[in-house]
Design a protein around this motif. Sequence first.
Motif, PDB file in Angstrom:
ATOM      1  N   VAL A 214      47.400  48.361  30.649  1.00 20.80           N
ATOM      2  CA  VAL A 214      47.482  49.761  31.057  1.00 20.80           C
ATOM      3  C   VAL A 214      47.804  50.645  29.856  1.00 20.80           C
ATOM      4  N   THR A 215      48.700  50.174  29.006  1.00 17.06           N
ATOM      5  CA  THR A 215      49.096  50.957  27.832  1.00 17.06           C
ATOM      6  C   THR A 215      47.919  51.127  26.870  1.00 17.06           C
ATOM      7  N   GLN A 216      47.098  50.089  26.719  1.00 11.89           N
ATOM      8  CA  GLN A 216      45.924  50.210  25.852  1.00 11.89           C
ATOM      9  C   GLN A 216      44.948  51.245  26.397  1.00 11.89           C
ATOM     10  N   TYR A 217      44.708  51.207  27.687  1.00 11.42           N
ATOM     11  CA  TYR A 217      43.825  52.208  28.299  1.00 11.42           C
ATOM     12  C   TYR A 217      44.403  53.607  28.150  1.00 11.42           C
ATOM     13  N   ALA A 218      45.709  53.729  28.391  1.00  6.24           N
ATOM     14  CA  ALA A 218      46.357  55.047  28.272  1.00  6.24           C
ATOM     15  C   ALA A 218      46.248  55.579  26.853  1.00  6.24           C
ATOM     16  N   GLY A 219      46.465  54.704  25.869  1.00  8.88           N
ATOM     17  CA  GLY A 219      46.352  55.129  24.478  1.00  8.88           C
ATOM     18  C   GLY A 219      44.952  55.577  24.125  1.00  8.88           C
ATOM     19  N   PHE A 220      43.948  54.857  24.603  1.00  9.39           N
ATOM     20  CA  PHE A 220      42.559  55.215  24.305  1.00  9.39           C
ATOM     21  C   PHE A 220      42.174  56.532  24.978  1.00  9.39           C
ATOM     22  N   VAL A 221      42.558  56.697  26.248  1.00  8.27           N
ATOM     23  CA  VAL A 221      42.258  57.951  26.954  1.00  8.27           C
ATOM     24  C   VAL A 221      42.933  59.126  26.258  1.00  8.27           C
ATOM     25  N   LEU A 222      44.182  58.935  25.836  1.00 10.98           N
ATOM     26  CA  LEU A 222      44.895  59.997  25.124  1.00 10.98           C
ATOM     27  C   LEU A 222      44.189  60.334  23.819  1.00 10.98           C
ATOM     28  N   GLN A 223      43.695  59.320  23.116  1.00  5.06           N
ATOM     29  CA  GLN A 223      42.980  59.551  21.867  1.00  5.06           C
ATOM     30  C   GLN A 223      41.675  60.317  22.106  1.00  5.06           C
ATOM     31  N   CYS A 224      40.969  59.973  23.184  1.00  5.71           N
ATOM     32  CA  CYS A 224      39.740  60.687  23.533  1.00  5.71           C
ATOM     33  C   CYS A 224      40.037  62.138  23.916  1.00  5.71           C
ATOM     34  N   LEU A 225      41.137  62.361  24.640  1.00  5.94           N
ATOM     35  CA  LEU A 225      41.536  63.717  24.996  1.00  5.94           C
ATOM     36  C   LEU A 225      41.856  64.529  23.746  1.00  5.94           C
ATOM     37  N   ALA A 226      42.580  63.923  22.806  1.00  2.49           N
ATOM     38  CA  ALA A 226      42.910  64.609  21.556  1.00  2.49           C
ATOM     39  C   ALA A 226      41.640  64.960  20.792  1.00  2.49           C
ATOM     40  N   TYR A 227      40.676  64.055  20.777  1.00  7.64           N
ATOM     41  CA  TYR A 227      39.406  64.336  20.093  1.00  7.64           C
ATOM     42  C   TYR A 227      38.695  65.513  20.744  1.00  7.64           C
ATOM     43  N   SER A 228      38.677  65.542  22.068  1.00  6.37           N
ATOM     44  CA  SER A 228      37.982  66.630  22.772  1.00  6.37           C
ATOM     45  C   SER A 228      38.682  67.968  22.562  1.00  6.37           C
ATOM     46  N   ALA A 229      39.996  67.935  22.361  1.00 13.43           N
ATOM     47  CA  ALA A 229      40.757  69.167  22.157  1.00 13.43           C
ATOM     48  C   ALA A 229      40.648  69.688  20.734  1.00 13.43           C
ATOM     49  N   ASN A 230      40.131  68.855  19.823  1.00 18.77           N
ATOM     50  CA  ASN A 230      40.070  69.276  18.431  1.00 18.77           C
ATOM     51  C   ASN A 230      38.707  69.013  17.809  1.00 18.77           C
ATOM     52  N   ASP A 231      38.438  67.782  17.381  1.00 15.89           N
ATOM     53  CA  ASP A 231      37.186  67.484  16.676  1.00 15.89           C
ATOM     54  C   ASP A 231      35.943  67.903  17.440  1.00 15.89           C
TER      55      ASP A 231
ATOM     56  N   TYR B 212      43.881  44.967   9.451  1.00 16.42           N
ATOM     57  CA  TYR B 212      43.345  44.287  10.623  1.00 16.42           C
ATOM     58  C   TYR B 212      44.079  44.803  11.856  1.00 16.42           C
ATOM     59  N   ILE B 213      43.323  45.338  12.818  1.00 17.69           N
ATOM     60  CA  ILE B 213      43.921  45.972  14.001  1.00 17.69           C
ATOM     61  C   ILE B 213      44.208  44.937  15.074  1.00 17.69           C
ATOM     62  N   ARG B 214      45.487  44.770  15.407  1.00 15.94           N
ATOM     63  CA  ARG B 214      45.899  43.948  16.553  1.00 15.94           C
ATOM     64  C   ARG B 214      46.372  44.888  17.668  1.00 15.94           C
ATOM     65  N   THR B 215      46.654  44.332  18.825  1.00 22.63           N
ATOM     66  CA  THR B 215      46.984  45.158  19.995  1.00 22.63           C
ATOM     67  C   THR B 215      48.149  46.120  19.742  1.00 22.63           C
ATOM     68  N   PRO B 216      49.302  45.695  19.203  1.00 23.78           N
ATOM     69  CA  PRO B 216      50.388  46.661  18.965  1.00 23.78           C
ATOM     70  C   PRO B 216      49.991  47.757  17.976  1.00 23.78           C
ATOM     71  N   HIS B 217      49.188  47.387  16.971  1.00 24.95           N
ATOM     72  CA  HIS B 217      48.746  48.383  15.999  1.00 24.95           C
ATOM     73  C   HIS B 217      47.806  49.401  16.645  1.00 24.95           C
ATOM     74  N   PHE B 218      46.918  48.914  17.534  1.00 21.23           N
ATOM     75  CA  PHE B 218      46.021  49.843  18.213  1.00 21.23           C
ATOM     76  C   PHE B 218      46.812  50.829  19.069  1.00 21.23           C
ATOM     77  N   ILE B 219      47.789  50.331  19.821  1.00 21.70           N
ATOM     78  CA  ILE B 219      48.592  51.209  20.673  1.00 21.70           C
ATOM     79  C   ILE B 219      49.337  52.238  19.813  1.00 21.70           C
ATOM     80  N   ALA B 220      49.944  51.786  18.726  1.00 23.55           N
ATOM     81  CA  ALA B 220      50.669  52.702  17.846  1.00 23.55           C
ATOM     82  C   ALA B 220      49.730  53.707  17.196  1.00 23.55           C
ATOM     83  N   THR B 221      48.544  53.245  16.798  1.00 18.14           N
ATOM     84  CA  THR B 221      47.570  54.129  16.156  1.00 18.14           C
ATOM     85  C   THR B 221      47.058  55.180  17.119  1.00 18.14           C
ATOM     86  N   SER B 222      46.667  54.764  18.327  1.00 12.34           N
ATOM     87  CA  SER B 222      46.086  55.707  19.279  1.00 12.34           C
ATOM     88  C   SER B 222      47.109  56.725  19.765  1.00 12.34           C
ATOM     89  N   ILE B 223      48.302  56.278  20.103  1.00 18.19           N
ATOM     90  CA  ILE B 223      49.322  57.203  20.612  1.00 18.19           C
ATOM     91  C   ILE B 223      49.858  58.089  19.489  1.00 18.19           C
TER      92      ILE B 223
END
Length: 322
Positions: free
Chosen positions: A168-185, A239-250
Motif C-alpha cells: 500500500v505504501t509503494q502505491y501511495a508513494g507512486f500516486v503522490l509522485q504522479c500527483l506532484a508531477y501533474s501539479a508541476n512538470d 540501485y533502487i530497492r523498496t525502501p529507497h523507492f518509498i523514500a524517493t517517491s515521498i
Amino acid sequence: MTAEGVLLLVSASAFALVSGANDGSTLVAMGTRTRTIRPGVGIAIMMVMVAAGPLLVGTAVATTLAHRLVSFGGVEGRVALLAAVVTALVVVFALTRRGTPTSLTLALTGGIVGAGIGARLPVQWPVVGRVLVVGLAAPLLSVIAGWLVYRALRGPLGRVVAQRFIHVTQYAGFVLQCLAYSANDAQKMVAIVAIGTSAQLNPVAATVEGQLAIALLFGVGILLTVRVMAGRIGEGVMYIRTPHFIATSIGSSVVVLATSVLGVPVSSTQAATGAAVGSGVATSPFSIRWNEVSRIGLAWVITLPLSIVLAAALATVGRLIH
C-alpha cells in the motif's frame, strides 16, 4: 487559427510526446522497479494524473511559464514561445544523444527567458531569479527529504509499515509522485497549449479536451521508451530497492508539491534524483554512484545557459522575419 498558433500546437504535441518519453517513462520505470506496481497500471495512473491534475490542483505553475516569466500574449508572443519550445526539444535531444540526459523543465525555463530576450519582450527578472533559486534548491532539499523518509522507515513506525502495509505504501508513494508531477512538470504542456489556442493566460485555464489530448500524447511517449528506461534505471545514481523507492517517491513529492504551491516550475526527475541520493546516503555513501551524480549535475549546469543562448538566437531570427 494563425500559422504561428498551428506551429505552436504541433510543437506542443511533440513536447507532450517527448515529456512522456523523457519524464513519464523515467518515473514509471522507477515506480515499477520493485515489481509491486505493474507497468500497465503505472502508466494508467500517470496518464490519469496528467489529465486530471491541473483541473484539480490549479495551474499556478502553467501561469508562471505562460505569463509571469515573460508575457507571451499576441502574435509576437506565440513566435517567441515557439522558439522556446523548439530550443527545449533540441537541447534535451542533443544532450541525451551525448549520454547526458537532462531536465525538460530546466530547458524550457531557459528557453522562455532566452526567447523573451531575443523577441524583446518584457522579462520579469525578479520572477526569473526566484524560479532559479527555488529550482536550484529543490534537488538539494530533496536529498534531505529522501534521507529523512528513509531514516523514518528504519525506525519503529517504518518497521510496522514494512511488515503490514509495504505494498500500500509503494502505491501511495507512486500516486503522490504522479500527483506532484501533474501539479508541476506536466503544466509545461498546459502552458504551451494555452498560448497556442489564445486561451486565458493569467491564470491559465485548463480544459478537459486539452488535458485529455495531452495525457494521450504523454502516454504514447511513455510507451515508446519505458522498456529502454527500465533497463537504465538500475544504472542510475544507485540501485533502487523498496525502501529507497518509498523514500524517493515521498521525499521528492513533498518538495515538488511545495514548489507548486509557490507557482515555481521545478523538475520532478531532478527532485527524484536528489531524494534517491539522500536515501542512498542514509544507507551508505558508498552505495551512491558518484560519477553518475556528477554527470547528471553537469548536464543540469549546461542546460540553462545553452537554452537561453539558443532560444535568444531563434527568437531574434523569428522577430526579424516576422
